[in-house]
Design a protein around this motif. Sequence first.
Motif, mmCIF file in Angstrom:
data_model
loop_
_atom_site.group_PDB
_atom_site.id
_atom_site.type_symbol
_atom_site.label_atom_id
_atom_site.label_comp_id
_atom_site.label_asym_id
_atom_site.label_seq_id
_atom_site.Cartn_x
_atom_site.Cartn_y
_atom_site.Cartn_z
ATOM 1 N N GLY A 59 0.347 118.367 -65.370
ATOM 2 C CA GLY A 59 0.214 117.097 -66.082
ATOM 3 C C GLY A 59 1.246 116.940 -67.179
ATOM 4 O O GLY A 59 2.299 117.601 -67.173
ATOM 5 N N TYR A 60 0.903 116.114 -68.170
ATOM 6 C CA TYR A 60 1.898 115.701 -69.154
ATOM 7 C C TYR A 60 1.456 115.839 -70.598
ATOM 8 O O TYR A 60 2.197 115.447 -71.497
ATOM 9 C CB TYR A 60 2.285 114.231 -68.887
ATOM 10 C CG TYR A 60 3.585 114.093 -68.122
ATOM 11 C CD1 TYR A 60 4.705 113.489 -68.693
ATOM 12 C CD2 TYR A 60 3.705 114.595 -66.834
ATOM 13 C CE1 TYR A 60 5.898 113.380 -67.997
ATOM 14 C CE2 TYR A 60 4.887 114.490 -66.130
ATOM 15 C CZ TYR A 60 5.986 113.875 -66.715
ATOM 16 O OH TYR A 60 7.159 113.779 -66.016
ATOM 17 N N PHE A 61 0.262 116.409 -70.852
ATOM 18 C CA PHE A 61 -0.260 116.340 -72.210
ATOM 19 C C PHE A 61 -0.867 117.660 -72.667
ATOM 20 O O PHE A 61 -1.332 118.471 -71.866
ATOM 21 C CB PHE A 61 -1.308 115.237 -72.319
ATOM 22 C CG PHE A 61 -0.788 113.882 -71.930
ATOM 23 C CD1 PHE A 61 0.011 113.151 -72.797
ATOM 24 C CD2 PHE A 61 -1.061 113.358 -70.682
ATOM 25 C CE1 PHE A 61 0.521 111.917 -72.426
ATOM 26 C CE2 PHE A 61 -0.564 112.125 -70.303
ATOM 27 C CZ PHE A 61 0.229 111.407 -71.182
ATOM 28 N N VAL A 62 -0.873 117.823 -73.986
ATOM 29 C CA VAL A 62 -1.642 118.867 -74.653
ATOM 30 C C VAL A 62 -2.629 118.164 -75.571
ATOM 31 O O VAL A 62 -2.257 117.223 -76.297
ATOM 32 C CB VAL A 62 -0.722 119.802 -75.473
ATOM 33 C CG1 VAL A 62 -1.553 120.780 -76.293
ATOM 34 C CG2 VAL A 62 0.238 120.551 -74.552
ATOM 35 N N THR A 63 -3.875 118.591 -75.533
ATOM 36 C CA THR A 63 -4.893 118.025 -76.421
ATOM 37 C C THR A 63 -5.074 118.950 -77.611
ATOM 38 O O THR A 63 -5.365 120.136 -77.442
ATOM 39 C CB THR A 63 -6.240 117.851 -75.703
ATOM 40 O OG1 THR A 63 -6.071 116.949 -74.613
ATOM 41 C CG2 THR A 63 -7.285 117.286 -76.651
ATOM 42 N N LEU A 64 -4.903 118.405 -78.792
ATOM 43 C CA LEU A 64 -5.107 119.141 -80.034
ATOM 44 C C LEU A 64 -6.390 118.641 -80.678
ATOM 45 O O LEU A 64 -6.527 117.449 -80.952
ATOM 46 C CB LEU A 64 -3.917 118.914 -80.974
ATOM 47 C CG LEU A 64 -3.986 119.603 -82.346
ATOM 48 C CD1 LEU A 64 -3.807 121.112 -82.185
ATOM 49 C CD2 LEU A 64 -2.930 119.036 -83.292
ATOM 50 N N ASP A 65 -7.333 119.557 -80.908
ATOM 51 C CA ASP A 65 -8.578 119.207 -81.597
ATOM 52 C C ASP A 65 -8.566 119.839 -82.970
ATOM 53 O O ASP A 65 -8.560 121.071 -83.104
ATOM 54 C CB ASP A 65 -9.796 119.684 -80.798
ATOM 55 C CG ASP A 65 -10.052 118.835 -79.572
ATOM 56 O OD1 ASP A 65 -10.183 117.615 -79.733
ATOM 57 O OD2 ASP A 65 -10.105 119.391 -78.463
ATOM 58 N N VAL A 66 -8.570 118.982 -83.997
ATOM 59 C CA VAL A 66 -8.560 119.463 -85.376
ATOM 60 C C VAL A 66 -9.984 119.402 -85.930
ATOM 61 O O VAL A 66 -10.914 118.994 -85.244
ATOM 62 C CB VAL A 66 -7.592 118.625 -86.237
ATOM 63 C CG1 VAL A 66 -6.171 118.734 -85.698
ATOM 64 C CG2 VAL A 66 -8.017 117.167 -86.305
ATOM 65 N N ARG A 67 -10.148 119.837 -87.154
ATOM 66 C CA ARG A 67 -11.466 119.778 -87.779
ATOM 67 C C ARG A 67 -12.030 118.364 -87.713
ATOM 68 O O ARG A 67 -11.292 117.384 -87.867
ATOM 69 C CB ARG A 67 -11.389 120.219 -89.237
ATOM 70 C CG ARG A 67 -11.284 121.713 -89.469
ATOM 71 C CD ARG A 67 -11.237 122.001 -90.957
ATOM 72 N NE ARG A 67 -11.191 123.431 -91.245
ATOM 73 C CZ ARG A 67 -11.045 123.924 -92.475
ATOM 74 N NH1 ARG A 67 -10.912 123.086 -93.513
ATOM 75 N NH2 ARG A 67 -11.027 125.227 -92.664
ATOM 76 N N ASP A 68 -13.340 118.266 -87.519
ATOM 77 C CA ASP A 68 -13.983 116.958 -87.455
ATOM 78 C C ASP A 68 -13.644 116.129 -88.687
ATOM 79 O O ASP A 68 -13.629 116.636 -89.818
ATOM 80 C CB ASP A 68 -15.512 117.128 -87.371
ATOM 81 C CG ASP A 68 -15.953 117.617 -86.001
ATOM 82 O OD1 ASP A 68 -15.090 117.785 -85.122
ATOM 83 O OD2 ASP A 68 -17.176 117.839 -85.823
ATOM 84 N N GLY A 69 -13.365 114.850 -88.433
ATOM 85 C CA GLY A 69 -13.083 113.929 -89.527
ATOM 86 C C GLY A 69 -11.655 113.955 -90.019
ATOM 87 O O GLY A 69 -11.322 113.258 -90.990
ATOM 88 N N ARG A 70 -10.766 114.689 -89.344
ATOM 89 C CA ARG A 70 -9.410 114.857 -89.864
ATOM 90 C C ARG A 70 -8.321 114.289 -88.967
ATOM 91 O O ARG A 70 -7.161 114.212 -89.387
ATOM 92 C CB ARG A 70 -9.121 116.342 -90.089
ATOM 93 C CG ARG A 70 -9.946 116.979 -91.190
ATOM 94 C CD ARG A 70 -9.463 116.569 -92.573
ATOM 95 N NE ARG A 70 -10.081 115.325 -93.045
ATOM 96 C CZ ARG A 70 -9.694 114.650 -94.122
ATOM 97 N NH1 ARG A 70 -8.661 115.064 -94.821
ATOM 98 N NH2 ARG A 70 -10.313 113.547 -94.483
#
Length: 419
Positions: free
Chosen positions: A345-356
């Motif tokens: 595919g074409y993407f990386v998902t970055l999950d940061v701290r909630d609310g940020r």
Amino acid sequence: MSTLPQSSSTAIDHEQAAADYAALLDRSLSLNLTRGKPDPRQLDLAGALLSCDLSDHKAADGTDCRNYGGLQGLPELREIFSGPLQVPADQLVAMDNSSLALMHDTIVHALLSVLPGAEQRWSDEPDVAFLCPVPGYDRHFALCERFGIEMIPVPMTAEGPDMDVVAELAGGDPRIKGIWCVPKYSNPSGVTFSEATVRRLAEMETAAPDFRIFWDNAYAMHHLTDEEVEVADLLTACADASHPDRAFVFGSTSKITFAGAGVAFFGSSPANVEWFLKHAAKRTIGPDKLNQLRHVRVLKDTDGVRAHMARHRELLRPKFDLVERILQRELGGTDLATWSRPEGGYFVTLDVRDGRAREVVRLAGEAGVALTPAGASHPYGRDPQDSTIRIAPSFPGLEELEEAIVALAVCVRLACSEQ
């Protein structure tokens, strides 16, 4: 997809984070990670399309590709992409360049004309709703908003959408007419649907007799590793489950040849293809068959497409490896973020701290690094956790990409230090 482990907490030096960000501002960057566009070197791989000799403008069956007609597209092109899209060639339609346009038209046809198995047009229903796995593709959600279709979020798992939730919702609510799916290397999570997920999508009972799976197989051949991940054949699974008309399959060559001048495909059951072509004939007398002929002569066959995609992989893989190395170095071992490690595919998902997430995107924008808006991966642009950011590494060169990901990490640290 996998994510890196996080520690239970991370102390952040706010003053240092602020100083790093001030230095970032001084650099006056102008970088863009917003969309999954091929870079110019990838487009150069298809350069033969520009010099292809079309003095012989006849297709294999003798069709004069300069003229009207041929609504279903060239048979030889459909044969090339039949295997990758898992649709028999005679049930595949080859049109012009945009699969998004085909999705748009399919919804319009369903709103204005009765689908096979339906009792009435979707526009005659009191309400129409779609299930939307999240995180998901923002352009799918935009289509629903355009036509006033309610969007119901469904959480994604490592095997695809949470099928317990999908089955309960689709089985109990006749308003729900469809579900959006990017089954292989999903946008943006990178998840590939498991065989069990595909089987349950095909077999589940739905309250709406005209329920449709919008199967956007955008990354059917877009592997980042030598191991080519495969997804189960949805059309066959639906037919075996006595729901032959359930699946609409979409694909294109947009990230294979020229993003703005490729070929898009629609595939489904014989009844659905007849329905689609009947209504498409009101909009067009036929696709750009000369462009389709170019693709046939340059790509030649399915093996030719695979070899072509291997060259794409050689250009893309170093970029995804670079993103992984920098995120690991800058944020690894912290509780500030986790991220996907896609195999295609074409993407990386970055999950940061909630609310940020929104704050990270704002800080990055002010520092000259454009990111897809936070929330774009969710219906109505609302991410309840405000945590998901989509990274599109494909377009920048390696040097620019490194600058952008380092800058993004600086923004993550500052946003989380302010929490």
